[in-house]
Design an enzyme around this catalytic site. Structure first.
Site, PDB file in Angstrom:
ATOM      1  N   GLY A 111       3.934  -1.432  -4.629  1.00  0.00           N
ATOM      2  CA  GLY A 111       5.159  -1.150  -5.378  1.00  0.00           C
ATOM      3  C   GLY A 111       5.686  -2.362  -6.142  1.00  0.00           C
ATOM      4  O   GLY A 111       6.416  -2.206  -7.126  1.00  0.00           O
ATOM      5  N   GLU A 114       3.791  -2.396  -9.277  1.00  0.00           N
ATOM      6  CA  GLU A 114       4.281  -1.243 -10.051  1.00  0.00           C
ATOM      7  C   GLU A 114       5.644  -1.556 -10.673  1.00  0.00           C
ATOM      8  O   GLU A 114       5.952  -1.156 -11.790  1.00  0.00           O
ATOM      9  CB  GLU A 114       4.328  -0.007  -9.151  1.00  0.00           C
ATOM     10  N   GLU A 134      -2.948  -0.384  -1.592  1.00  0.00           N
ATOM     11  CA  GLU A 134      -2.621   0.826  -0.814  1.00  0.00           C
ATOM     12  C   GLU A 134      -3.837   1.425  -0.135  1.00  0.00           C
ATOM     13  O   GLU A 134      -3.743   2.020   0.941  1.00  0.00           O
ATOM     14  CB  GLU A 134      -1.970   1.882  -1.723  1.00  0.00           C
TER      15      GLU A 134
HETATM   16  N1  CO8 Z   1       6.531  -4.052   4.177  1.00  0.00           N
HETATM   17  C1  CO8 Z   1       7.213  -4.501   5.239  1.00  0.00           C
HETATM   18  N2  CO8 Z   1       7.129  -5.779   5.698  1.00  0.00           N
HETATM   19  C2  CO8 Z   1       6.316  -6.625   5.031  1.00  0.00           C
HETATM   20  C3  CO8 Z   1       5.589  -6.221   3.899  1.00  0.00           C
HETATM   21  C4  CO8 Z   1       5.716  -4.871   3.477  1.00  0.00           C
HETATM   22  N3  CO8 Z   1       5.096  -4.406   2.391  1.00  0.00           N
HETATM   23  N4  CO8 Z   1       4.869  -7.266   3.472  1.00  0.00           N
HETATM   24  C5  CO8 Z   1       5.167  -8.297   4.289  1.00  0.00           C
HETATM   25  N5  CO8 Z   1       6.030  -7.919   5.229  1.00  0.00           N
HETATM   26  C6  CO8 Z   1       6.609  -8.720   6.314  1.00  0.00           C
HETATM   27  C7  CO8 Z   1       5.580  -8.984   7.394  1.00  0.00           C
HETATM   28  O1  CO8 Z   1       5.494  -7.908   8.295  1.00  0.00           O
HETATM   29  C8  CO8 Z   1       6.157 -10.236   8.020  1.00  0.00           C
HETATM   30  O2  CO8 Z   1       7.224  -9.870   8.858  1.00  0.00           O
HETATM   31  P1  CO8 Z   1       7.397 -10.594  10.291  1.00  0.00           P
HETATM   32  O3  CO8 Z   1       7.597 -12.045   9.982  1.00  0.00           O
HETATM   33  O4  CO8 Z   1       8.601  -9.930  10.875  1.00  0.00           O
HETATM   34  O5  CO8 Z   1       6.133 -10.339  11.061  1.00  0.00           O
HETATM   35  C9  CO8 Z   1       6.772 -10.982   6.846  1.00  0.00           C
HETATM   36  O6  CO8 Z   1       6.950 -10.011   5.811  1.00  0.00           O
HETATM   37  C10 CO8 Z   1       5.867 -12.076   6.292  1.00  0.00           C
HETATM   38  O7  CO8 Z   1       4.596 -11.484   6.047  1.00  0.00           O
HETATM   39  P2  CO8 Z   1       3.223 -12.081   6.607  1.00  0.00           P
HETATM   40  O8  CO8 Z   1       3.464 -12.797   7.893  1.00  0.00           O
HETATM   41  O9  CO8 Z   1       2.239 -10.965   6.624  1.00  0.00           O
HETATM   42  O10 CO8 Z   1       2.898 -13.142   5.486  1.00  0.00           O
HETATM   43  P3  CO8 Z   1       1.453 -13.615   5.025  1.00  0.00           P
HETATM   44  O11 CO8 Z   1       1.676 -14.751   4.092  1.00  0.00           O
HETATM   45  O12 CO8 Z   1       0.560 -13.845   6.192  1.00  0.00           O
HETATM   46  O13 CO8 Z   1       0.836 -12.382   4.212  1.00  0.00           O
HETATM   47  C11 CO8 Z   1       0.891 -10.598   2.577  1.00  0.00           C
HETATM   48  C12 CO8 Z   1       1.476 -11.954   3.034  1.00  0.00           C
HETATM   49  C13 CO8 Z   1      -0.564 -10.792   2.151  1.00  0.00           C
HETATM   50  C14 CO8 Z   1       1.717 -10.151   1.390  1.00  0.00           C
HETATM   51  C15 CO8 Z   1       0.960  -9.585   3.758  1.00  0.00           C
HETATM   52  O14 CO8 Z   1       2.294  -9.613   4.275  1.00  0.00           O
HETATM   53  C16 CO8 Z   1       0.665  -8.187   3.334  1.00  0.00           C
HETATM   54  O15 CO8 Z   1      -0.484  -7.823   3.186  1.00  0.00           O
HETATM   55  N6  CO8 Z   1       1.713  -7.356   3.138  1.00  0.00           N
HETATM   56  C17 CO8 Z   1       1.546  -5.962   2.807  1.00  0.00           C
HETATM   57  C18 CO8 Z   1       1.177  -5.790   1.348  1.00  0.00           C
HETATM   58  C19 CO8 Z   1       0.917  -4.330   1.033  1.00  0.00           C
HETATM   59  O16 CO8 Z   1       0.047  -3.694   1.577  1.00  0.00           O
HETATM   60  N7  CO8 Z   1       1.716  -3.771   0.095  1.00  0.00           N
HETATM   61  C20 CO8 Z   1       1.579  -2.401  -0.320  1.00  0.00           C
HETATM   62  C21 CO8 Z   1       2.522  -1.535   0.464  1.00  0.00           C
HETATM   63  S1  CO8 Z   1       2.327   0.183   0.133  1.00  0.00           S
HETATM   64  C22 CO8 Z   1       3.073   0.430  -1.356  1.00  0.00           C
HETATM   65  O17 CO8 Z   1       3.586  -0.475  -1.954  1.00  0.00           O
HETATM   66  C23 CO8 Z   1       3.075   1.836  -1.846  1.00  0.00           C
HETATM   67  C24 CO8 Z   1       4.072   2.029  -2.982  1.00  0.00           C
HETATM   68  C25 CO8 Z   1       4.257   3.475  -3.263  1.00  0.00           C
HETATM   69  C26 CO8 Z   1       4.905   4.177  -2.114  1.00  0.00           C
HETATM   70  C27 CO8 Z   1       4.980   5.633  -2.349  1.00  0.00           C
HETATM   71  C28 CO8 Z   1       5.842   6.309  -1.354  1.00  0.00           C
HETATM   72  C29 CO8 Z   1       5.231   7.211  -0.425  1.00  0.00           C
END
Ligand code: CO8
Length: 263
Positions: A111, A114, A134
């Site tokens: 997102g 996007e 995703e």
């Molecule tokens: N949602 C919720 N929490 C998140 C997200 C997220 N997308 N990304 C990061 N966080 C949180 C982590 O859980 C973490 O929290 P905590 O410290 O409490 O454990 C904190 O942020 C820091 O993250 P990391 O420790 O993971 O940090 P890194 O530097 O190790 O990694 C990354 C960074 C690579 C960005 C990793 O966090 C990651 O892969 N995040 C997810 C990215 C992802 O997959 N995004 C796509 C999500 S789906 C989407 O966007 C669909 C959109 C359309 C939806 C349609 C509706 C149905």
């Protein structure tokens, strides 16, 4: 209006909206989307805003996608509702009559990408990372990514990114035409503001007409697009700005645009 998940500021006609959930890398949840939508209402209602800049709080992330903690609780219908809501909000962003620049300062995933793709153009910091991951979650982009990415880069490049979920760097994103400029993180906002100021000094009517002609024209065939341009051009000629712009040129002085239509 008081916001908790975004920071919204306006200075000298340039608005900046900062996604502000740094603990979750500025991930988009329902509350953030609601506030974003309210801020769009404010922007639509404020005639003084000439340019909008979107960026993320902190130095690590623009927006790391939809909030996966929230997403994981959705059933199919709730997911459809959230997708529709996100799409409607992002479409309203795209349709703003003013130019919108994304200042991507770190992760722009799912997102987040996007949310940047719906802006008029993107400047990215050297640490920026783009991707539609995703597929790794067993889902697909749901905020317009399958539609806007292939329209901006190529269809096949979009397919590769969406099928593999791979992340690409700021320079790779620039090389495929997703990003206009890459700069050091420390100078990103200065670079964006410099360009925003140049744009803000132009005529409001012609900026609006140019954006509308490009956006509407790209969704149609060339002939229809050229007709859209003709109408938009005629509208510009009815503006005080066109009179001021042409007169200033002939009088060898700098134009001062007021953004008024004469019709
Ligand atoms: N949602 C919720 N929490 C998140 C997200 C997220 N997308 N990304 C990061 N966080 C949180 C982590 O859980 C973490 O929290 P905590 O410290 O409490 O454990 C904190 O942020 C820091 O993250 P990391 O420790 O993971 O940090 P890194 O530097 O190790 O990694 C990354 C960074 C690579 C960005 C990793 O966090 C990651 O892969 N995040 C997810 C990215 C992802 O997959 N995004 C796509 C999500 S789906 C989407 O966007 C669909 C959109 C359309 C939806 C349609 C509706 C149905």
């Amino acid at each position: 209006m008081a916001y908790e998940n975004i920071i919204f500021e306006v200075e000298d006609g340039i608005a900046s909206l900062t996604f502000n959930r740094p603990k979750a890398l500025n991930a988009l949840n329902n509350d953030l989307l609601n506030e974003f939508s309210d801020a769009l209402d404010e922007i639509y209602a404020n005639e003084d805003i000439r340019v909008l800049i979107l960026t993320g709080a902190g130095e690590k992330s623009y927006v790391a996608g939809a909030d996966i903690t929230e997403l994981a609780t959705f059933n199919s219908l709730q997911a459809k509702h959230f997708s529709k809501k996100g799409q409607a909000t992002i479409s309203r962003l795209q349709e703003l009559p003013i130019p919108v620049i994304a200042a991507v300062n770190g992760f722009a995933l799912g997102g987040g990408s996007e949310m940047a793709l719906a802006c008029d153009f993107i400047y990215a910091a050297e640490n920026a990372t783009f991707g539609l991951p995703e597929i790794n979650l067993g889902i697909i982009p749901g905020f317009g990514g399958t539609q806007r990415l292939p329209r901006l880069v190529s269809k096949n490049m979009a397919k590769e990114m969406i099928f593999t979920g791979k992340m690409i760097s700021a320079t790779e994103a620039r090389d495929i035409g997703m990003v206009n400029k890459v700069c050091p993180l420390e100078s990103l906002m200065d670079e964006v503001r410099k360009t925003a100021k140049v744009i803000a000094s132009k005529g409001k009517v012609s900026l609006r007409a140019a954006k509308q002609a490009i956006n509407s024209g790209m969704d149609t065939d060339l002939l229809t697009g050229c007709n859209i341009e003709c109408d938009a051009f005629a509208l510009c000629m009815a503006s005080e700005d066109a009179k001021e712009g042409t007169t200033a040129f002939l009088e060898k002085r700098k134009a001062t645009f007021k953004g008024m239509l004469n019709v």
